[in-house]
Motif scaffolding. Structure first.
Motif, PDB file in Angstrom:
ATOM      1  N   TYR A 185      -5.428   4.772   4.601  1.00 40.27           N
ATOM      2  CA  TYR A 185      -4.153   5.467   4.472  1.00 40.27           C
ATOM      3  C   TYR A 185      -4.297   6.544   3.412  1.00 40.27           C
ATOM      4  O   TYR A 185      -4.835   6.301   2.342  1.00 40.27           O
ATOM      5  CB  TYR A 185      -3.039   4.496   4.063  1.00 40.27           C
ATOM      6  CG  TYR A 185      -2.585   3.614   5.197  1.00 40.27           C
ATOM      7  CD1 TYR A 185      -1.523   3.981   5.994  1.00 40.27           C
ATOM      8  CD2 TYR A 185      -3.239   2.421   5.471  1.00 40.27           C
ATOM      9  CE1 TYR A 185      -1.105   3.173   7.045  1.00 40.27           C
ATOM     10  CE2 TYR A 185      -2.831   1.607   6.516  1.00 40.27           C
ATOM     11  CZ  TYR A 185      -1.758   1.989   7.293  1.00 40.27           C
ATOM     12  OH  TYR A 185      -1.356   1.192   8.326  1.00 40.27           O
ATOM     13  N   ARG A 186      -3.796   7.723   3.690  1.00 40.21           N
ATOM     14  CA  ARG A 186      -3.864   8.830   2.744  1.00 40.21           C
ATOM     15  C   ARG A 186      -2.625   8.813   1.856  1.00 40.21           C
ATOM     16  O   ARG A 186      -1.501   8.805   2.343  1.00 40.21           O
ATOM     17  CB  ARG A 186      -3.922  10.156   3.484  1.00 40.21           C
ATOM     18  CG  ARG A 186      -3.990  11.358   2.545  1.00 40.21           C
ATOM     19  CD  ARG A 186      -3.829  12.651   3.335  1.00 40.21           C
ATOM     20  NE  ARG A 186      -3.919  13.818   2.486  1.00 40.21           N
ATOM     21  CZ  ARG A 186      -2.892  14.319   1.804  1.00 40.21           C
ATOM     22  NH1 ARG A 186      -1.712  13.747   1.839  1.00 40.21           N
ATOM     23  NH2 ARG A 186      -3.056  15.411   1.063  1.00 40.21           N
ATOM     24  N   ALA A 187      -2.844   8.818   0.567  1.00 44.04           N
ATOM     25  CA  ALA A 187      -1.736   8.896  -0.378  1.00 44.04           C
ATOM     26  C   ALA A 187      -1.247  10.343  -0.422  1.00 44.04           C
ATOM     27  O   ALA A 187      -2.044  11.277  -0.372  1.00 44.04           O
ATOM     28  CB  ALA A 187      -2.192   8.462  -1.765  1.00 44.04           C
ATOM     29  N   PRO A 188       0.061  10.554  -0.510  1.00 44.87           N
ATOM     30  CA  PRO A 188       0.558  11.921  -0.631  1.00 44.87           C
ATOM     31  C   PRO A 188       0.171  12.518  -1.976  1.00 44.87           C
ATOM     32  O   PRO A 188      -0.015  11.801  -2.965  1.00 44.87           O
ATOM     33  CB  PRO A 188       2.075  11.755  -0.516  1.00 44.87           C
ATOM     34  CG  PRO A 188       2.338  10.351  -0.931  1.00 44.87           C
ATOM     35  CD  PRO A 188       1.129   9.560  -0.537  1.00 44.87           C
ATOM     36  N   LEU A 189       0.048  13.835  -2.005  1.00 46.51           N
ATOM     37  CA  LEU A 189      -0.307  14.556  -3.222  1.00 46.51           C
ATOM     38  C   LEU A 189       0.864  15.443  -3.646  1.00 46.51           C
ATOM     39  O   LEU A 189       1.604  15.935  -2.791  1.00 46.51           O
ATOM     40  CB  LEU A 189      -1.535  15.436  -2.980  1.00 46.51           C
ATOM     41  CG  LEU A 189      -2.797  14.729  -2.490  1.00 46.51           C
ATOM     42  CD1 LEU A 189      -3.863  15.752  -2.119  1.00 46.51           C
ATOM     43  CD2 LEU A 189      -3.294  13.767  -3.544  1.00 46.51           C
ATOM     44  N   SER A 237       4.005   7.494   1.650  1.00 46.61           N
ATOM     45  CA  SER A 237       3.174   6.965   2.734  1.00 46.61           C
ATOM     46  C   SER A 237       3.173   5.448   2.619  1.00 46.61           C
ATOM     47  O   SER A 237       3.320   4.896   1.532  1.00 46.61           O
ATOM     48  CB  SER A 237       1.753   7.524   2.672  1.00 46.61           C
ATOM     49  OG  SER A 237       1.107   7.111   1.492  1.00 46.61           O
ATOM     50  N   PHE A 238       3.018   4.774   3.752  1.00 48.30           N
ATOM     51  CA  PHE A 238       3.118   3.315   3.786  1.00 48.30           C
ATOM     52  C   PHE A 238       2.417   2.792   5.031  1.00 48.30           C
ATOM     53  O   PHE A 238       2.036   3.571   5.908  1.00 48.30           O
ATOM     54  CB  PHE A 238       4.587   2.874   3.763  1.00 48.30           C
ATOM     55  CG  PHE A 238       5.481   3.670   4.680  1.00 48.30           C
ATOM     56  CD1 PHE A 238       5.641   3.315   6.012  1.00 48.30           C
ATOM     57  CD2 PHE A 238       6.149   4.782   4.208  1.00 48.30           C
ATOM     58  CE1 PHE A 238       6.447   4.050   6.856  1.00 48.30           C
ATOM     59  CE2 PHE A 238       6.972   5.535   5.039  1.00 48.30           C
ATOM     60  CZ  PHE A 238       7.126   5.165   6.369  1.00 48.30           C
ATOM     61  N   MET A 239       2.261   1.483   5.096  1.00 40.93           N
ATOM     62  CA  MET A 239       1.636   0.861   6.269  1.00 40.93           C
ATOM     63  C   MET A 239       2.478   1.152   7.506  1.00 40.93           C
ATOM     64  O   MET A 239       3.687   1.376   7.415  1.00 40.93           O
ATOM     65  CB  MET A 239       1.483  -0.638   6.052  1.00 40.93           C
ATOM     66  CG  MET A 239       0.484  -0.968   4.947  1.00 40.93           C
ATOM     67  SD  MET A 239       0.312  -2.731   4.632  1.00 40.93           S
ATOM     68  CE  MET A 239      -0.364  -3.283   6.185  1.00 40.93           C
ATOM     69  N   MET A 271       0.804  -1.182   0.000  1.00 38.03           N
ATOM     70  CA  MET A 271       0.000   0.000   0.000  1.00 38.03           C
ATOM     71  C   MET A 271       0.852   1.253   0.000  1.00 38.03           C
ATOM     72  O   MET A 271       0.357   2.320   0.192  1.00 38.03           O
ATOM     73  CB  MET A 271      -0.896  -0.080   1.241  1.00 38.03           C
ATOM     74  CG  MET A 271      -1.808   1.077   1.507  1.00 38.03           C
ATOM     75  SD  MET A 271      -1.322   2.399   2.626  1.00 38.03           S
ATOM     76  CE  MET A 271      -0.413   3.574   1.825  1.00 38.03           C
ATOM     77  N   SER A 272       2.131   1.145  -0.201  1.00 34.53           N
ATOM     78  CA  SER A 272       2.939   2.356  -0.187  1.00 34.53           C
ATOM     79  C   SER A 272       2.737   3.156  -1.465  1.00 34.53           C
ATOM     80  O   SER A 272       2.526   2.602  -2.536  1.00 34.53           O
ATOM     81  CB  SER A 272       4.415   2.013   0.006  1.00 34.53           C
ATOM     82  OG  SER A 272       4.911   1.360  -1.129  1.00 34.53           O
ATOM     83  N   GLN A 273       2.771   4.471  -1.299  1.00 34.84           N
ATOM     84  CA  GLN A 273       2.624   5.385  -2.430  1.00 34.84           C
ATOM     85  C   GLN A 273       3.588   6.538  -2.225  1.00 34.84           C
ATOM     86  O   GLN A 273       3.791   6.997  -1.104  1.00 34.84           O
ATOM     87  CB  GLN A 273       1.194   5.891  -2.526  1.00 34.84           C
ATOM     88  CG  GLN A 273       0.200   4.783  -2.816  1.00 34.84           C
ATOM     89  CD  GLN A 273      -1.198   5.336  -3.041  1.00 34.84           C
ATOM     90  OE1 GLN A 273      -1.386   6.477  -3.380  1.00 34.84           O
ATOM     91  NE2 GLN A 273      -2.191   4.481  -2.846  1.00 34.84           N
TER      92      GLN A 273
END
Length: 134
Positions: free
Chosen positions: A43-47, A107-109, A1-3
């Motif tokens: 989880y919020r993904a970075p923008l 962002s990641f777990m 789930m990392s972004q």
């Protein structure tokens, strides 16, 4: 789930240097760590428009920056000491430059940080292709 994302601030600085509007890019000097990417079970993904972590806990200078064999990427590493952020759940980090601006955010777990062990983080900054538009 990392972004992960390169921030618009980083992109702006890069194109300004290429266009001669800035003399140089400020170098990457550290990693910022946070615990604000998780809200409940989401989880919020970075923008790209983000200029900060959701909840920053610590900024620390990188331990090393190593040019990779491909010649177009650098591996930044940062090790948290045993007592640093002990008991915290880290789920976001960023590379920041010598002006304090976030250049890339990931962002990641949750990664639980025990207070009796060190924890290392590694980020590869790799140049990517650009588009030509007409």
């Amino acid at each position: 789930m990392s972004q992960s994302v390169v921030t618009n601030v980083a992109k702006s600085k890069t194109v300004k240097v290429r266009a001669g509007m800035l003399d140089k890019l400020p170098k990457i000097v550290g990693m910022a760590f946070g615990d604000g990417a998780k809200s409940g079970t989401d989880y919020r993904a970075p923008l790209p428009t983000d200029t900060s972590l959701q909840h920053e806990l610590l900024r620390q200078e990188v331990d090393s920056a190593v040019l990779q064999d491909d010649g177009i990427s650098v591996r930044y590493t940062c090790e948290l000491a045993k007592e640093t952020l002990g008991g915290k759940e880290i789920n976001e980090l960023a590379l920041y430059d010598e002006e304090g601006d976030l250049m890339a955010i990931k962002s990641f777990m949750n990664k639980g940080k025990d207070s009796d062990m060190e924890m290392g983080f590694s980020v590869i900054d790799k140049f990517s292709d650009f588009k030509i538009t007409e």
